[in-house]
Enzyme design. Structure first.
Site, PDB file in Angstrom:
ATOM      1  N   LYS A  35       0.593  -1.163  -0.216  1.00  0.00           N
ATOM      2  CA  LYS A  35      -0.140  -0.177   0.170  1.00  0.00           C
ATOM      3  C   LYS A  35       0.730   0.834  -0.156  1.00  0.00           C
ATOM      4  O   LYS A  35       0.685   2.097  -0.650  1.00  0.00           O
ATOM      5  CB  LYS A  35      -1.226  -0.072   1.562  1.00  0.00           C
ATOM      6  CG  LYS A  35      -1.837   1.130   1.007  1.00  0.00           C
ATOM      7  CD  LYS A  35      -2.995   0.734   2.683  1.00  0.00           C
ATOM      8  CE  LYS A  35      -3.605  -0.303   2.575  1.00  0.00           C
ATOM      9  NZ  LYS A  35      -4.885  -0.561   4.122  1.00  0.00           N
ATOM     10  N   THR A 122     -14.606   3.378  13.979  1.00  0.00           N
ATOM     11  CA  THR A 122     -15.918   2.856  14.170  1.00  0.00           C
ATOM     12  C   THR A 122     -15.716   2.012  15.230  1.00  0.00           C
ATOM     13  O   THR A 122     -14.882   1.111  15.104  1.00  0.00           O
ATOM     14  CB  THR A 122     -16.497   2.046  12.993  1.00  0.00           C
ATOM     15  OG1 THR A 122     -16.658   3.141  12.777  1.00  0.00           O
ATOM     16  CG2 THR A 122     -17.832   1.629  14.006  1.00  0.00           C
ATOM     17  N   ARG A 154     -19.399   8.208   3.520  1.00  0.00           N
ATOM     18  CA  ARG A 154     -20.674   6.766   2.543  1.00  0.00           C
ATOM     19  C   ARG A 154     -19.255   6.798   1.369  1.00  0.00           C
ATOM     20  O   ARG A 154     -18.452   7.803   0.984  1.00  0.00           O
ATOM     21  CB  ARG A 154     -21.765   7.352   1.775  1.00  0.00           C
ATOM     22  CG  ARG A 154     -22.354   8.012   3.050  1.00  0.00           C
ATOM     23  CD  ARG A 154     -23.967   8.430   2.125  1.00  0.00           C
ATOM     24  NE  ARG A 154     -22.911  10.086   1.564  1.00  0.00           N
ATOM     25  CZ  ARG A 154     -23.586  10.653   0.564  1.00  0.00           C
ATOM     26  NH1 ARG A 154     -24.876  10.286   0.382  1.00  0.00           N
ATOM     27  NH2 ARG A 154     -23.415  11.648   0.003  1.00  0.00           N
ATOM     28  N   LEU A 253     -35.237   4.712   0.854  1.00  0.00           N
ATOM     29  CA  LEU A 253     -35.917   4.270   0.645  1.00  0.00           C
ATOM     30  C   LEU A 253     -36.615   3.506  -1.490  1.00  0.00           C
ATOM     31  O   LEU A 253     -37.593   3.066  -1.560  1.00  0.00           O
ATOM     32  CB  LEU A 253     -37.318   4.586   0.819  1.00  0.00           C
ATOM     33  CG  LEU A 253     -37.971   5.084   2.499  1.00  0.00           C
ATOM     34  CD1 LEU A 253     -38.692   5.930   1.972  1.00  0.00           C
ATOM     35  CD2 LEU A 253     -37.710   4.090   3.443  1.00  0.00           C
ATOM     36  N   CYS A 263     -19.453  -1.082   6.444  1.00  0.00           N
ATOM     37  CA  CYS A 263     -20.056  -0.519   7.194  1.00  0.00           C
ATOM     38  C   CYS A 263     -21.361  -0.984   8.058  1.00  0.00           C
ATOM     39  O   CYS A 263     -21.422  -1.558   9.361  1.00  0.00           O
ATOM     40  CB  CYS A 263     -20.752   1.052   7.055  1.00  0.00           C
ATOM     41  SG  CYS A 263     -19.062   1.732   6.912  1.00  0.00           S
ATOM     42  N   LYS A 324     -22.511  -1.280  -3.294  1.00  0.00           N
ATOM     43  CA  LYS A 324     -23.067  -0.506  -4.421  1.00  0.00           C
ATOM     44  C   LYS A 324     -22.006   0.015  -5.491  1.00  0.00           C
ATOM     45  O   LYS A 324     -21.220   0.001  -5.766  1.00  0.00           O
ATOM     46  CB  LYS A 324     -23.257   0.836  -2.806  1.00  0.00           C
ATOM     47  CG  LYS A 324     -21.869   1.046  -2.249  1.00  0.00           C
ATOM     48  CD  LYS A 324     -22.300   2.242  -1.399  1.00  0.00           C
ATOM     49  CE  LYS A 324     -22.363   3.645  -2.080  1.00  0.00           C
ATOM     50  NZ  LYS A 324     -22.571   5.135  -1.094  1.00  0.00           N
TER      51      LYS A 324
END
Length: 454
Positions: A35, A122, A154, A253, A263, A324
């Protein structure tokens, strides 16, 4: 102000880059030589829009550096942010905090002068208190404060979320820590971004509560979509009718294949675990976790029903394997459940994703990786959309159908309009809407899917 960020993963790298863009001197520490080599070569190890130019410009300006020498990076730093991984412990729901606590011990040995040590990862409630205890034991004479500063970025829009957040939450237990963090976030406060100062415990709970509430909305709308299918209502109309109520809103929704990523799955499990530990079971969250797992298990069953009740000898083309759009992350993605299940039931799988196929090649066997959606569909008995990439919204359905053995589409993201589906000549299945079956459709039996049959 000198800042050190421990961890050059998703949270750490974005945070380091954006803080350096505020004009601070930032050192980002990571122990992964591959990395670090990529970053030194100007390459970004994760796919995130807008990150590469920020890293490049601040490296060139000398404000952002990368190293594997934690002690040197921590010495003289005013603020040290811990942004290491907190994965779910294997076989449990609890978060694995070993990397956080190990970082705390190393920071304790290296800090020089007053230092604010901040958990950016987190972490469950009580972590800041435990970290303070660990550092005090390792460095009894240390002059430091521990604070909590959860991130709300996000994947796919992390840079935008960092630079233009809804709010900044900082948990502190002293005025010294509060002053340091107010100074750290002054560039955002100057733009009227709300800065909420709480206890460390409240800040830790806020992060989990926010993610779990959003996950709950996803699970709710998915089960509502199943009801809409059963009664002949259109989930798009129902969700809009709900969301226009200002108390509810339209976000989160949209029905789909269930939530995934780094997450929501681990944070819902961790919050449920904490609640059980405290003797206050969070039954709503437990049911959300169960409903989401059931959702993913049903995906192959839905595809099987759409192609006539059996997958043996069938070819299924999957469009999208990332959890996503706008990310290459496949952690807890629906594809991780549906691909092995399709193969187990006798189907062959072809797949295309705009950016996540390199990760897919490392995770799946016997998958045909294709250059685009149309090549994936050649000879397929069904095409299933798993990820809401924009490139799939404008698919030429007639062209897609011409190359298929059976012109069947299963749209798990409701990306396509019902009008386009009707004019395509395809058998079209979506979520929470009645299927479209052309009059001259293939004679194979169209079996309606009923949720809960898996």
């Amino acid at each position: 102000m000198k800042i050190t960020v421990i961890g050059a993963g998703y949270v750490g790298l974005v945070s380091a880059a954006c803080f350096s863009d505020f004009g601070y001197e930032v050192t980002c520490v990571d122990r992964d030589p591959r990395k670090l080599a990529m970053l030194e070569a100007g390459k970004i190890p994760i796919y995130e829009q807008g990150l590469q130019p920020i890293v490049a410009s601040n490296r060139q300006a000398g404000r952002l550096t990368f190293t594997d020498r934690l002690a040197e990076a921590v010495a003289g730093a005013d603020v040290v942010l811990i942004a290491v991984g907190t994965p779910t412990r294997e076989g449990e729901d609890a978060a694995d905090l070993s990397f956080v606590y190990a970082a705390g011990e190393e920071i304790a040995k290296a800090m020089n002068g007053f230092t604010v040590i901040v958990t950016k990862s987190t972490v469950p409630v009580g972590t800041a208190a435990k970290l303070r205890e660990i550092i005090s034991k390792a460095r009894p004479d240390g002059d430091f404060e521990v604070a909590s500063n959860p991130e709300f970025m996000r994947e796919g829009s992390a840079v935008e979320d960092f630079l233009r957040p809804d709010r900044v939450v900082v948990g502190v237990s002293s005025e010294r820590a509060e002053r340091a963090l107010r100074q750290l976030y002054r560039p955002l406060s100057a733009k009227n971004v709300p800065l909420l100062v709480t206890s460390c415990e409240a800040a830790e709970v806020i992060k989990y509560a926010a993610n779990t509430f959003l996950a709950t909305r996803i699970a709710f709308v998915n089960q509502l979509a199943d009801l809409c299918e059963a009664v002949g209502a259109d989930i798009e109309d129902v969700a809009r009718g709900m969301g226009l109520d200002k108390r509810i809103g339209l976000q989160f929704l949209s029905p789909g294949p269930g939530f995934g990523g780094s997450c929501f799955p681990k944070d819902t499990r961790a919050l449920a675990h904490t609640a059980r530990q405290q003797g206050n079971p969070f039954t709503i969250v437990e049911n959300v976790i169960s409903a989401n797992e059931q959702r993913k298990r049903e995906l192959a069953e839905r595809i099987q029903a759409a192609v006539g009740g059996t997958l043996a000898g069938k070819k299924i083309a999957l469009l999208g394997i990332a959890f996503k759009a706008e990310t290459d992350d496949i952690r807890d993605a629906a594809a991780l459940t549906v691909i092995p299940e399709l193969q187990k039931r006798g189907a062959s799988v072809a797949a295309f994703d705009p950016v996540a196929m390199d990760n897919g090649r490392q995770s799946f066997e016997d998958v045909q990786w294709c250059a685009d959606a149309y090549s994936a569909a050649i000879g397929a008995d069904a095409v299933a959309i798993l990820t809401e990439w924009n490139v799939f919204r404008g698919l030429d359905l007639k062209r897609l159908a011409r190359g298929m053995r059976q012109p069947v589409m299963v749209d798990f993201r409701n990306l396509l309009s019902l009008g386009d589906a009707r004019s395509s000549g395809m058998v079209y299945h979506s979520i929470g809407r009645s299927p479209i079956v052309p009059a001259d459709a293939h004679k194979a039996e169209i079996i309606p899917f009923k949720s809960g049959t898996v």
